[in-house]
Design a protein around this motif. Structure first.
Motif, PDB file in Angstrom:
ATOM      1  N   VAL A  20       0.979  -1.122  -0.025  1.00 19.16           N
ATOM      2  CA  VAL A  20      -0.002   0.206   0.059  1.00 19.16           C
ATOM      3  C   VAL A  20       0.897   1.217  -0.046  1.00 19.16           C
ATOM      4  O   VAL A  20       1.809   1.380   0.767  1.00 19.16           O
ATOM      5  CB  VAL A  20      -0.780   0.054   1.174  1.00 19.16           C
ATOM      6  CG1 VAL A  20      -1.934   1.216   1.218  1.00 19.16           C
ATOM      7  CG2 VAL A  20      -1.749  -1.165   1.364  1.00 19.16           C
ATOM      8  N   ALA A  21       0.624   2.403  -0.832  1.00 21.99           N
ATOM      9  CA  ALA A  21       1.331   3.329  -1.124  1.00 21.99           C
ATOM     10  C   ALA A  21       0.592   4.428  -1.730  1.00 21.99           C
ATOM     11  O   ALA A  21      -0.243   4.116  -2.301  1.00 21.99           O
ATOM     12  CB  ALA A  21       2.560   3.150  -1.944  1.00 21.99           C
ATOM     13  N   ALA A  22       0.978   5.650  -1.037  1.00 25.47           N
ATOM     14  CA  ALA A  22       0.367   7.111  -1.452  1.00 25.47           C
ATOM     15  C   ALA A  22       1.300   7.614  -2.323  1.00 25.47           C
ATOM     16  O   ALA A  22       2.467   7.834  -2.037  1.00 25.47           O
ATOM     17  CB  ALA A  22      -0.252   7.701  -0.206  1.00 25.47           C
ATOM     18  N   SER A  31     -11.269   9.200  -2.460  1.00 27.09           N
ATOM     19  CA  SER A  31     -11.478  10.365  -1.750  1.00 27.09           C
ATOM     20  C   SER A  31     -11.379  10.207  -0.199  1.00 27.09           C
ATOM     21  O   SER A  31     -11.504  11.091   0.596  1.00 27.09           O
ATOM     22  CB  SER A  31     -13.202  11.014  -1.803  1.00 27.09           C
ATOM     23  OG  SER A  31     -13.901  10.053  -1.449  1.00 27.09           O
ATOM     24  N   ASN A  32     -11.121   9.078   0.276  1.00 27.42           N
ATOM     25  CA  ASN A  32     -10.946   8.603   1.633  1.00 27.42           C
ATOM     26  C   ASN A  32      -9.519   8.295   1.790  1.00 27.42           C
ATOM     27  O   ASN A  32      -9.461   7.651   2.971  1.00 27.42           O
ATOM     28  CB  ASN A  32     -11.854   7.491   2.112  1.00 27.42           C
ATOM     29  CG  ASN A  32     -13.284   7.607   1.800  1.00 27.42           C
ATOM     30  OD1 ASN A  32     -13.740   8.861   2.209  1.00 27.42           O
ATOM     31  ND2 ASN A  32     -14.180   6.720   1.394  1.00 27.42           N
ATOM     32  N   ALA A  33      -8.647   8.737   1.314  1.00 25.17           N
ATOM     33  CA  ALA A  33      -7.214   8.482   1.597  1.00 25.17           C
ATOM     34  C   ALA A  33      -6.765   8.767   2.840  1.00 25.17           C
ATOM     35  O   ALA A  33      -5.677   8.142   3.533  1.00 25.17           O
ATOM     36  CB  ALA A  33      -6.290   9.110   0.410  1.00 25.17           C
ATOM     37  N   GLY A  34      -7.158   9.879   3.480  1.00 25.81           N
ATOM     38  CA  GLY A  34      -6.970  10.340   4.853  1.00 25.81           C
ATOM     39  C   GLY A  34      -7.083   9.412   5.863  1.00 25.81           C
ATOM     40  O   GLY A  34      -6.488   9.274   7.081  1.00 25.81           O
ATOM     41  N   ALA A  35      -7.820   8.583   5.471  1.00 19.95           N
ATOM     42  CA  ALA A  35      -8.114   7.026   6.434  1.00 19.95           C
ATOM     43  C   ALA A  35      -7.029   6.415   6.825  1.00 19.95           C
ATOM     44  O   ALA A  35      -6.845   5.765   7.890  1.00 19.95           O
ATOM     45  CB  ALA A  35      -9.486   6.393   5.890  1.00 19.95           C
ATOM     46  N   GLY A  39      -6.245   5.088  10.528  1.00 20.96           N
ATOM     47  CA  GLY A  39      -5.921   3.625  10.808  1.00 20.96           C
ATOM     48  C   GLY A  39      -4.562   3.443  11.233  1.00 20.96           C
ATOM     49  O   GLY A  39      -4.367   2.362  12.324  1.00 20.96           O
ATOM     50  N   ARG A  40      -3.435   4.031  11.178  1.00 25.55           N
ATOM     51  CA  ARG A  40      -2.122   3.942  11.843  1.00 25.55           C
ATOM     52  C   ARG A  40      -2.349   4.402  13.151  1.00 25.55           C
ATOM     53  O   ARG A  40      -1.713   3.790  14.126  1.00 25.55           O
ATOM     54  CB  ARG A  40      -1.080   4.877  11.224  1.00 25.55           C
ATOM     55  CG  ARG A  40       0.129   4.983  11.919  1.00 25.55           C
ATOM     56  CD  ARG A  40       1.325   5.418  10.984  1.00 25.55           C
ATOM     57  NE  ARG A  40       1.449   4.453   9.947  1.00 25.55           N
ATOM     58  CZ  ARG A  40       2.495   4.868   9.068  1.00 25.55           C
ATOM     59  NH1 ARG A  40       3.092   5.685   9.177  1.00 25.55           N
ATOM     60  NH2 ARG A  40       2.819   3.938   8.226  1.00 25.55           N
ATOM     61  N   ILE A  41      -3.181   5.643  13.447  1.00 21.10           N
ATOM     62  CA  ILE A  41      -3.516   5.882  14.778  1.00 21.10           C
ATOM     63  C   ILE A  41      -4.372   4.942  15.678  1.00 21.10           C
ATOM     64  O   ILE A  41      -3.976   4.375  16.898  1.00 21.10           O
ATOM     65  CB  ILE A  41      -4.300   7.118  14.987  1.00 21.10           C
ATOM     66  CG1 ILE A  41      -3.347   8.395  14.262  1.00 21.10           C
ATOM     67  CG2 ILE A  41      -4.717   7.717  16.395  1.00 21.10           C
ATOM     68  CD1 ILE A  41      -4.033   9.572  14.115  1.00 21.10           C
ATOM     69  N   PRO A  96     -11.894   0.314  -1.036  1.00 21.70           N
ATOM     70  CA  PRO A  96     -10.836  -0.470  -0.625  1.00 21.70           C
ATOM     71  C   PRO A  96      -9.936   0.078   0.297  1.00 21.70           C
ATOM     72  O   PRO A  96      -9.250  -0.493   1.137  1.00 21.70           O
ATOM     73  CB  PRO A  96     -10.027  -0.196  -2.107  1.00 21.70           C
ATOM     74  CG  PRO A  96     -10.468   1.056  -2.911  1.00 21.70           C
ATOM     75  CD  PRO A  96     -11.816   0.928  -2.187  1.00 21.70           C
ATOM     76  N   VAL A  97     -10.075   1.359   0.712  1.00 20.96           N
ATOM     77  CA  VAL A  97      -9.440   1.863   1.829  1.00 20.96           C
ATOM     78  C   VAL A  97      -9.812   1.517   3.063  1.00 20.96           C
ATOM     79  O   VAL A  97      -8.970   1.129   4.114  1.00 20.96           O
ATOM     80  CB  VAL A  97      -9.236   3.679   1.771  1.00 20.96           C
ATOM     81  CG1 VAL A  97      -8.764   4.291   2.946  1.00 20.96           C
ATOM     82  CG2 VAL A  97      -8.481   3.954   0.573  1.00 20.96           C
ATOM     83  N   LEU A  98     -11.056   1.509   3.294  1.00 18.67           N
ATOM     84  CA  LEU A  98     -11.865   1.168   4.390  1.00 18.67           C
ATOM     85  C   LEU A  98     -11.542  -0.186   4.466  1.00 18.67           C
ATOM     86  O   LEU A  98     -11.405  -0.830   5.795  1.00 18.67           O
ATOM     87  CB  LEU A  98     -13.518   1.500   4.538  1.00 18.67           C
ATOM     88  CG  LEU A  98     -13.756   2.867   5.294  1.00 18.67           C
ATOM     89  CD1 LEU A  98     -13.095   3.997   4.534  1.00 18.67           C
ATOM     90  CD2 LEU A  98     -15.202   2.930   5.468  1.00 18.67           C
TER      91      LEU A  98
END
Length: 234
Positions: A20-22, A31-35, A39-41, A96-98
């Protein structure tokens, strides 16, 4: 003269053997990439696992598609992203991000999405206290959920014991737009709302208690403080 620039990318924790990479190269966009940061938190503090541990799951594992941990992670991240309505998850269940944050990129059965829809999440939110019943196979322990925020605060404390702690206790309006249980008209705020109670220590939440819109502003404070003080070893 063309601008010379180096490609920039950020690597995140993978899932099920996939990287997984940005990056900023275009391609598939969400539109949910900030998730990913949320998730790391959640992983670093063990938030998802600790919330899931407050529930008891009596479903048949052979027939269970979505674990309690998956449901909890999906709902928490959805709320943090501003998706308060459970109906939103009929579309988010294929995001896919969630799915990455929940550790599940595909359904176990061919006709299932990676995540749960509104009906399954609704059953989680209406899980009864203690032992589940015939129609609700997931139960929860209220005391464990109430203590969790304070326990996370205490466990995350890294400095020397403080000489004192200053708590910010306040209620705020949560405006309603339907006939939700507990809604009431509040004269000060001028609309129908719920009136949750919040207790903070700096930026750290220690308690969040949902109350009806006509609740006494100080209602429940004494019990919440007694619980928080009892959990604080300082």
């Amino acid at each position: 003269m063309p601008t010379q620039r180096k490609p920039v990318s950020f690597a995140f924790q993978g899932c099920q053997g996939r990287k997984v990479a940005a990056s900023f190269n275009g391609g598939a966009i969400t539109s949910n990439a900030g998730a990913l940061l949320l998730g790391r938190i959640g992983r670093n503090g063990g938030l998802f696992d600790r919330v899931a541990a407050c529930f008891t799951d009596h479903r048949d594992p052979r027939l269970t598609e979505h674990s309690v941990r998956t449901l909890v992670a999906q709902r928490i991240v959805g709320l943090a992203l501003g998706y308060e309505d459970l109906n939103d998850h009929d579309h988010l269940r294929r995001d896919p991000v969630l799915g990455l944050l929940a550790g599940k990129l595909g359904g176990g059965r061919g006709n299932c999405a990676a995540l749960a829809g509104k009906s399954t999440l609704n059953r989680l939110e209406h899980a009864p206290k203690g032992e589940p019943g015939r129609y609700h196979r997931i139960g929860h322990e209220p005391a464990a959920l109430q203590n969790l925020l304070a326990e996370l605060f205490v466990n995350g404390w890294t400095g020397p014991p403080p000489a004192r702690l200053v708590l910010d206790i306040d209620c705020t309006d949560d405006e309603t737009h339907g006939r939700q249980e507990g809604r009431a008209f509040h004269g000060y705020y001028g609309h129908h709302c719920l009136l949750p109670l919040h207790i903070f220590c700096g930026a750290h939440p220690l308690a969040a208690i949902l109350r009806p819109g006509n609740a006494d502003p100080a209602g429940g404070v004494a019990g919440a403080l007694e619980r928080i003080v009892g959990l604080t070893p300082f």
